[in-house]
Design a protein around this motif. Sequence first.
Motif, PDB file in Angstrom:
ATOM      1  N   GLY A 191      36.263 -15.000 -45.212  1.00 47.63           N
ATOM      2  CA  GLY A 191      36.337 -16.165 -44.325  1.00 47.63           C
ATOM      3  C   GLY A 191      37.735 -16.450 -43.795  1.00 47.63           C
ATOM      4  N   ALA A 192      37.763 -17.252 -42.731  1.00 54.67           N
ATOM      5  CA  ALA A 192      39.026 -17.703 -42.132  1.00 54.67           C
ATOM      6  C   ALA A 192      39.500 -18.922 -42.923  1.00 54.67           C
ATOM      7  N   GLN A 193      39.991 -18.674 -44.132  1.00 53.82           N
ATOM      8  CA  GLN A 193      40.270 -19.794 -45.039  1.00 53.82           C
ATOM      9  C   GLN A 193      41.582 -20.506 -44.720  1.00 53.82           C
ATOM     10  N   ASN A 194      41.591 -21.807 -45.007  1.00 56.55           N
ATOM     11  CA  ASN A 194      42.789 -22.644 -44.832  1.00 56.55           C
ATOM     12  C   ASN A 194      43.275 -22.702 -43.381  1.00 56.55           C
ATOM     13  N   THR A 195      42.363 -22.469 -42.458  1.00 59.13           N
ATOM     14  CA  THR A 195      42.747 -22.462 -41.046  1.00 59.13           C
ATOM     15  C   THR A 195      42.654 -23.871 -40.441  1.00 59.13           C
ATOM     16  N   ASP A 196      43.322 -24.828 -41.088  1.00 57.02           N
ATOM     17  CA  ASP A 196      43.323 -26.219 -40.614  1.00 57.02           C
ATOM     18  C   ASP A 196      43.688 -26.304 -39.123  1.00 57.02           C
ATOM     19  N   GLY A 197      43.115 -27.287 -38.459  1.00 59.37           N
ATOM     20  CA  GLY A 197      43.516 -27.531 -37.072  1.00 59.37           C
ATOM     21  C   GLY A 197      44.934 -28.093 -37.021  1.00 59.37           C
ATOM     22  N   TRP A 198      45.109 -29.279 -37.648  1.00 56.90           N
ATOM     23  CA  TRP A 198      46.432 -29.925 -37.674  1.00 56.90           C
ATOM     24  C   TRP A 198      46.712 -30.491 -39.061  1.00 56.90           C
ATOM     25  N   ASN A 199      47.975 -30.436 -39.451  1.00 57.38           N
ATOM     26  CA  ASN A 199      48.491 -31.193 -40.577  1.00 57.38           C
ATOM     27  C   ASN A 199      49.675 -32.002 -40.084  1.00 57.38           C
ATOM     28  N   VAL A 200      49.668 -33.286 -40.421  1.00 54.64           N
ATOM     29  CA  VAL A 200      50.757 -34.174 -39.999  1.00 54.64           C
ATOM     30  C   VAL A 200      51.518 -34.586 -41.256  1.00 54.64           C
ATOM     31  N   TYR A 201      52.808 -34.306 -41.283  1.00 53.62           N
ATOM     32  CA  TYR A 201      53.631 -34.497 -42.485  1.00 53.62           C
ATOM     33  C   TYR A 201      54.962 -35.119 -42.088  1.00 53.62           C
ATOM     34  N   ARG A 202      55.346 -36.184 -42.785  1.00 49.60           N
ATOM     35  CA  ARG A 202      56.634 -36.841 -42.516  1.00 49.60           C
ATOM     36  C   ARG A 202      56.837 -37.061 -41.013  1.00 49.60           C
ATOM     37  N   GLY A 216      37.949 -23.124 -40.462  1.00 49.93           N
ATOM     38  CA  GLY A 216      37.477 -22.992 -41.838  1.00 49.93           C
ATOM     39  C   GLY A 216      38.181 -23.890 -42.829  1.00 49.93           C
ATOM     40  N   ASP A 217      38.797 -24.972 -42.365  1.00 45.14           N
ATOM     41  CA  ASP A 217      39.358 -25.959 -43.311  1.00 45.14           C
ATOM     42  C   ASP A 217      39.490 -27.273 -42.559  1.00 45.14           C
ATOM     43  N   ASP A 218      40.363 -28.178 -43.018  1.00 44.83           N
ATOM     44  CA  ASP A 218      40.415 -29.485 -42.383  1.00 44.83           C
ATOM     45  C   ASP A 218      40.547 -29.374 -40.857  1.00 44.83           C
ATOM     46  N   CYS A 219      39.840 -30.254 -40.170  1.00 41.94           N
ATOM     47  CA  CYS A 219      40.009 -30.320 -38.713  1.00 41.94           C
ATOM     48  C   CYS A 219      41.379 -30.957 -38.454  1.00 41.94           C
ATOM     49  N   VAL A 220      41.591 -32.131 -39.048  1.00 41.97           N
ATOM     50  CA  VAL A 220      42.917 -32.765 -39.026  1.00 41.97           C
ATOM     51  C   VAL A 220      43.170 -33.315 -40.424  1.00 41.97           C
ATOM     52  N   ALA A 221      44.377 -33.114 -40.954  1.00 46.64           N
ATOM     53  CA  ALA A 221      44.737 -33.687 -42.247  1.00 46.64           C
ATOM     54  C   ALA A 221      46.027 -34.487 -42.123  1.00 46.64           C
ATOM     55  N   PHE A 222      46.000 -35.675 -42.753  1.00 47.33           N
ATOM     56  CA  PHE A 222      47.173 -36.549 -42.768  1.00 47.33           C
ATOM     57  C   PHE A 222      47.833 -36.360 -44.120  1.00 47.33           C
ATOM     58  N   LYS A 223      48.968 -35.732 -44.118  1.00 49.63           N
ATOM     59  CA  LYS A 223      49.678 -35.408 -45.349  1.00 49.63           C
ATOM     60  C   LYS A 223      50.752 -36.474 -45.603  1.00 49.63           C
ATOM     61  N   GLY A 245      45.101 -36.841 -46.985  1.00 47.82           N
ATOM     62  CA  GLY A 245      45.487 -36.226 -48.252  1.00 47.82           C
ATOM     63  C   GLY A 245      45.188 -34.742 -48.297  1.00 47.82           C
ATOM     64  N   SER A 246      45.218 -34.200 -49.488  1.00 47.94           N
ATOM     65  CA  SER A 246      45.354 -34.959 -50.717  1.00 47.94           C
ATOM     66  C   SER A 246      46.766 -35.528 -50.883  1.00 47.94           C
ATOM     67  N   LEU A 247      46.799 -36.725 -51.488  1.00 50.93           N
ATOM     68  CA  LEU A 247      48.078 -37.411 -51.686  1.00 50.93           C
ATOM     69  C   LEU A 247      48.333 -37.626 -53.167  1.00 50.93           C
ATOM     70  N   GLY A 248      49.590 -37.902 -53.462  1.00 47.56           N
ATOM     71  CA  GLY A 248      49.966 -38.250 -54.826  1.00 47.56           C
ATOM     72  C   GLY A 248      49.866 -37.094 -55.795  1.00 47.56           C
ATOM     73  N   GLY A 252      57.014 -37.666 -59.182  1.00 49.68           N
ATOM     74  CA  GLY A 252      58.308 -38.078 -58.634  1.00 49.68           C
ATOM     75  C   GLY A 252      58.273 -38.326 -57.140  1.00 49.68           C
ATOM     76  N   MET A 253      57.163 -37.970 -56.472  1.00 53.48           N
ATOM     77  CA  MET A 253      57.086 -38.180 -55.034  1.00 53.48           C
ATOM     78  C   MET A 253      56.246 -39.418 -54.735  1.00 53.48           C
ATOM     79  N   PHE A 254      56.592 -40.116 -53.667  1.00 56.37           N
ATOM     80  CA  PHE A 254      55.827 -41.275 -53.212  1.00 56.37           C
ATOM     81  C   PHE A 254      55.308 -40.973 -51.807  1.00 56.37           C
ATOM     82  N   ASP A 255      54.001 -40.959 -51.644  1.00 60.08           N
ATOM     83  CA  ASP A 255      53.378 -40.544 -50.388  1.00 60.08           C
ATOM     84  C   ASP A 255      52.788 -41.743 -49.654  1.00 60.08           C
TER      85      ASP A 255
END
Length: 396
Positions: A191-202, A216-223, A245-248, A252-255
Motif C-alpha cells: 500500500g501507499a502507506q503514510n501518504t498524508d495529504g497535509w500535516n500542519v506543524y508549528r 493512504g493516511d490522514d487527509c489533513v492532520a493538525f500536529k 494529533g496525535s498530540l502529547g 517534556g513537550m507541550f502541544d
Amino acid sequence: MFSAFVKTFLGVATILAATGAATAQASCTLSSLGGDDAPRLLQAVKSCATTVIPKGTTLNIATRMNMTGLSNKRIELEGTLRFNPDLAYWTGNGFFIPFQTQITFWLLGGQNIVLTGGGTLDGAGQSWYDAFATNSSLLRPITLTIFQAQNVLVENITMINGPEWHNLVNEAQGVVYNNIHINAVSTSSHGAQNTDGWNVYRSDDITIKNSVIVNGDDCVAFKPNATNVLVENLDCTGSHGISVGSLGQFPGMFDIVQNVTARNIKMTKAQNGARIKAWAGPNVGSGIVKNITFDGFVESSVDNPVVIDQCYMTNATACSQFPSNTFIQDIVFRNISGTSTGSVVAALTCSPDGRCSNIEVDNFNLNSPSGTARFTCSNVMLSGSAAELFPTCSET
Ligand SMILES: *[C@@H]1O[C@H](CO)[C@@H](O)[C@H](O)[C@H]1NC(C)=O
Ligand SMILES: *[C@@H]1O[C@H](CO)[C@@H](O)[C@H](O)[C@H]1NC(C)=O
Ligand SMILES: *[C@@H]1O[C@H](CO)[C@@H](O)[C@H](O)[C@H]1NC(C)=O
Ligand SMILES: *[C@@H]1O[C@H](CO)[C@@H](O)[C@H](O)[C@H]1NC(C)=O
Ligand SMILES: *[C@@H]1O[C@H](CO)[C@@H](O)[C@H](O)[C@H]1NC(C)=O
Ligand SMILES: *[C@@H]1O[C@H](CO)[C@@H](O)[C@H](O)[C@H]1NC(C)=O
Ligand SMILES: *[C@@H]1O[C@H](CO)[C@@H](O)[C@H](O)[C@H]1NC(C)=O
Ligand SMILES: *[C@@H]1O[C@H](CO)[C@@H](O)[C@H](O)[C@H]1NC(C)=O
C-alpha cells in the motif's frame, strides 16, 4: 521603454525585462536537458522573479532543493517535476525533519511565494511503497515542505504518488492551498502507506480548500502547534480522516492545537472521519486542544465517522491510572451525516478526571450498515439531545 530579449543562462531560456538599467531576470523558462534538472531549477528560482516549467516538460529532480529564504517569487509549474526514485540518494541526503524523524525532497520558504500553473509533482512513490514493505524503518521523503515561510499560495497543482506525506507546513504563517489534487495509489500489493495529504506543524493562519485527495493516511492532520487553520471543501477518499494529533506524545513537550475549523468535507471509504487523538499513559507529553469545529461532514463507508480518543495507544487500565495530560475543550461536531462500516458510528473516549470539557454534538445523521448505530463514550458530559444520542454520556 520596455524591451525583452532571450538569452541562454545555465541552459535556462531567460526573458529579461529591462527599463534602462539591468534588472533581475523577470521570467525564466526551463527545459529538461537530461540528467539532474534540480540545480538549474534551484538557480532559476533564486535568480528570476518567475520561473516557468512549460506544459509538456518533465524536469528530473535527482538532488534535494533548498529553496528557503526566497522573496517575491512565482513558480509557474505547467509541466511536471518528477522526483527520481534513487532510494539510496534520498535516504542519505533528503533534508532532515526532526519532527517524527522524517526527510523531505524540497524545502520552500521565505515570503510572498506562489506555486501554481496546473502542473504536477510526481513523487514516483511506487519504488518507495515496495521498499517500505520490506523495511519499515525506511526514511521516505515528504514531497513538499513549506518551511519558515510567510504569505505563500499553492494553487492549481496536482501531486501524485508521494513516497510519504505529500505536504508538510512547518514553521509558517499565512499559507493557502487551493485547488490541489492528490492521488497516491499503489499498483502493487504494497500500500501507499503514510501518504498524508497535509500535516500542519508549528504554523499559524493556514487554509486548505477546494481539493480532492485519494491517499493512504490522514487527509489533513493538525500536529503540535497548528493554530488558526481553516480546511474546507475537501473530497477525501481512502484516507484516515481529518485528524487532530496525535498530540502529547513526547515527554517534556507541550502541544497546542487551537482555532481549527474543518467544514464541508466529503469522506469516502476512510478509516476515520472527524478525529481527535491524544496520548495517555506513563512517560508522555502534555498539551491542549481547544476550539475545534468539525461542521458539514458527509461520510460514506467510514470505519469511525466521529472519534475522540484521549487514551490513544493506551489500554483502559493504564488510561485510568495515567490519564492524558493533553486537555480537550470547546469542541463542536456539527451536521455529520452518512454511513459507517461497523456498528459504532461515533466514539468519544476521554481520559477520566474531566480532561474533556465542553464537547458539543449537534445534528448527527449517522447510520450503520448493521442496522443499529452505536454511539459510545466515556468520561464526557453531553447535554440535551446529544445526551440522548449517547446513552452512557450523561454520567461522567
Ligand atoms: C538552506 O539554505 C539556507 C540559506 O538560504 C541555509 O541557511 C540553510 O542552512 C539551508 N538548509 C539546509 C537544511 O541545508
Ligand atoms: C532500512 O531503512 C533505513 C533508513 O532509511 C536504513 O538505514 C536501513 O539500512 C534500511 N535497512 C535495510 C535492511 O535496507
Ligand atoms: C488557478 O486557476 C484558476 C482557473 O484557471 C485561475 O483563475 C487562477 O488565476 C489560477 N491561480 C493562479 C495563482 O494562477
Ligand atoms: C507550542 O507553543 C508553546 C507556546 O508557545 C510552546 O511552549 C511549546 O513548546 C510549543 N510546542 C511545540 C511542539 O512546538
Ligand atoms: C475559534 O476558532 C475560529 C477559527 O476556527 C475563530 O474564528 C474563533 O474566533 C475562535 N473562537 C474563540 C472563542 O477563540
Ligand atoms: C484563537 O482565536 C481567538 C479569537 O480570535 C484569539 O483571541 C486567540 O489568540 C486565538 N488563539 C491562538 C492560539 O491563536
Ligand atoms: C450540512 O452539511 C452539508 C454538507 O456540507 C451541507 O450541504 C448542508 O448545507 C449543511 N446543513 C446545514 C444545516 O448547515
Ligand atoms: C495495559 O497497558 C499496560 C502498560 O502498557 C500493561 O502493563 C498492561 O499489561 C496492559 N493491560 C492489559 C489488560 O492489556
